[in-house]
Design a protein around this motif. Sequence first.
Motif, PDB file in Angstrom:
ATOM      1  N   SER A   1       1.026  -0.697  -0.155  1.00 30.86           N
ATOM      2  CA  SER A   1      -0.091  -0.176   0.011  1.00 30.86           C
ATOM      3  C   SER A   1       1.063   0.690  -0.017  1.00 30.86           C
ATOM      4  O   SER A   1       0.604   2.392  -0.604  1.00 30.86           O
ATOM      5  CB  SER A   1      -0.615  -0.213   0.945  1.00 30.86           C
TER       6      SER A   1
ATOM      7  N   GLU B   1       2.140   1.833  -3.016  1.00 32.51           N
ATOM      8  CA  GLU B   1       0.581   2.412  -3.775  1.00 32.51           C
ATOM      9  C   GLU B   1       0.817   3.496  -4.690  1.00 32.51           C
ATOM     10  O   GLU B   1      -0.077   4.514  -4.571  1.00 32.51           O
ATOM     11  CB  GLU B   1      -0.663   1.500  -3.594  1.00 32.51           C
TER      12      GLU B   1
ATOM     13  N   ALA C   1      -2.804   2.691 -10.838  1.00 36.26           N
ATOM     14  CA  ALA C   1      -2.898   1.412  -9.759  1.00 36.26           C
ATOM     15  C   ALA C   1      -2.480   0.383 -10.795  1.00 36.26           C
ATOM     16  O   ALA C   1      -2.937  -0.730 -10.156  1.00 36.26           O
ATOM     17  CB  ALA C   1      -4.201   1.510  -9.108  1.00 36.26           C
TER      18      ALA C   1
ATOM     19  N   TYR D   1       0.293  -2.248 -11.561  1.00 34.44           N
ATOM     20  CA  TYR D   1       1.485  -2.393 -10.823  1.00 34.44           C
ATOM     21  C   TYR D   1       2.102  -3.891 -10.605  1.00 34.44           C
ATOM     22  O   TYR D   1       0.836  -4.602  -9.737  1.00 34.44           O
ATOM     23  CB  TYR D   1       1.912  -1.272 -10.242  1.00 34.44           C
TER      24      TYR D   1
ATOM     25  N   ARG E   1       0.171  -8.458  -7.277  1.00 30.47           N
ATOM     26  CA  ARG E   1       0.616  -7.209  -7.274  1.00 30.47           C
ATOM     27  C   ARG E   1       1.407  -7.893  -6.326  1.00 30.47           C
ATOM     28  O   ARG E   1       3.018  -6.402  -6.803  1.00 30.47           O
ATOM     29  CB  ARG E   1       0.221  -6.122  -5.949  1.00 30.47           C
TER      30      ARG E   1
END
Length: 433
Positions: free
Chosen positions: A341, A344, A354, A356, A425
Motif C-alpha cells: 500500500s 501504491e 494502479a 503495478y 501485485r
Amino acid sequence: MGHYFQPEIECASQEQIRAWQDERLVKTVKHVYDNVPYYRNLMDQKGVLPGDIKSVDDLHKLPFLTKDDLRDAYPYGLLAMPLTDCVRIQSTSGTTGRRVVAFYTQHDIDLWDECCARAIVAAGGTKDDVVHVSYGYGLFTGGPGLNGGSHKLGSLTLPMSSGNTERQIQFMCDLGSTILCCTPSYAAYLAETICEKGLRDKIKLKAGIFGAEAWSEEMRQDIQNKLGIKAYDIYGLTEISGPGVSFECSEQTGMHINEDHFIAEIIDPNTGKVLPEGEKGELVFTSITKEAFPLLRYRTRDICVLTRKKCSCGRTHIKMSKPMGRSDDMLIVKGVNVFPSQIETVLLNKGYPANYQIIVTRVNNSDKLDVQVEMTPEMFSDSLTQISEREKELVGALKAMLGIYANVQLVEPKSITRSEGKAVRIIDKRNLY
Ligand code: DLL
C-alpha cells in the motif's frame, strides 16, 4: 551454560509458569485499563472489566490490538506511563504510513536486555565471548537489543551496526569475534565474502544469532558450512520490545518464547478464534511485565505453530516454529518492512494508474526489489529521456517512502496481466518459508 542461563525461570514447571502468567496478566490488565484510555475504550465496547480477567483462562475475553490500532493511537495513545518515566523509544523501519513507536522505561529495557542475554546464552554464549553485533543500530531494535543482551551477559560487545563489510571482517579477524548477530541475509553475504577472501581460517566465530526476517533451513546449512558455526534463529517485533521475544536453543527446532514476560496464543486469522496447541495460525502476544508500552492480545500477523513438546535443552518455555508466512501483505525486504500500500500511495500521488507489480528476488543472498509500473497512454508518448527521468523520480519517491532502493521500470499501458480475481501485485520469488 553461561551465567545468564536462568534455570529457575527457563526450566520452571508448567504450574509455576502458569502461576506467574496468571498473576502478571491480572496486574497488567489493571495497569492498562487505568492508564490507557484507548484500550479502556476497546474493553468497554466489549463489556469487559479488569475484574473479569482472573487468569490466563480469561485472556480470550480481551479485545485484540492490531497494527491499525497502533497507527490510530500514534504516537502516545497506547503509552501506559508518564512520558517522563520513559528513557527510550524504538520504531519500525522506514514505514511512514504505518510507523510504530514503542516506549521503554529503564525497567522495560532491563527486561528486554535479559531476554536477549538468554538468547545469547542459548546459542552457547558466555561472558568470555566477543559478541559482534551487525544488526542496524538506531530506531531499529536489532542492534540495541542484542547490544543490551551482550552487555547484560558481560561479554565484550562490538557495536558494529550493519554495512561496511570490509571493516566488519577486519574487526572479526583482529578482535576474534566469536558470536555474530545480524540478519540471515547479511550473515550469508559476510560468509560468502569471508570465503572468497580466503579468511575462513582467520575468524574465530562459533555461533550466529540471526533473525528479523524469514530464512530457510537450506540457508541455515549454507551459513553454517561456510562459516563453520552453529546458526540460531531469534524472533521479535518492535511492538513487543524487539529481538528476544523468542530464541532457539541447541536443538535448533523452533524458538522458546520467554513465557515469564509474554503470553502467546495462536488464532484463526479470519475468525479470531483461539486454536489448540499444534495448530497453525496467527501468533498473538500479550506482554505481562512491560510498564511503558504493554500490549494486550497484539496480532503479529505472523503465521506459526506452538508446541510444548519436551526440549532436550531442558527449557520448558513453549516453542514457536519459524514464521511460515504472514496473514497480511507485509513484505520484509533487506530487513525493512514494506507494505504494497505504501508503494501504491507513491504511484497514485505521482499520477500513475494502479497497475503495478512488485517483484522480490534474492540475488547472491541479497534481496532485490523491482517495481514495474504501467504508464498512462499520455506518458507512453513521451521521449525515452523523459521516461528515464520519470523512473528516476519514482526511485527517489519510493526511497523516501520505504527507506530502501527499489528498481523502477515503466512499462507500456495494459502490459501487466489483469487478474480475474484478486490483483496479483506481489511476486515473491525468494522461497523463504
Ligand atoms: O525485526 C526485531 C528483530 C531484530 C528480531 C533482530 C530478530 C532480530 P520489526 O522490524 O518490528 O522487528 O519486524 C518484526 O519481522 O513480525 C516477523 O514478521 C519478522 N521477523 C522477526 N524475526 C523473525 C524471524 C524485528 N526470526 C517482524 N524469522 C515480525 C522470520 C521474523 N521473521
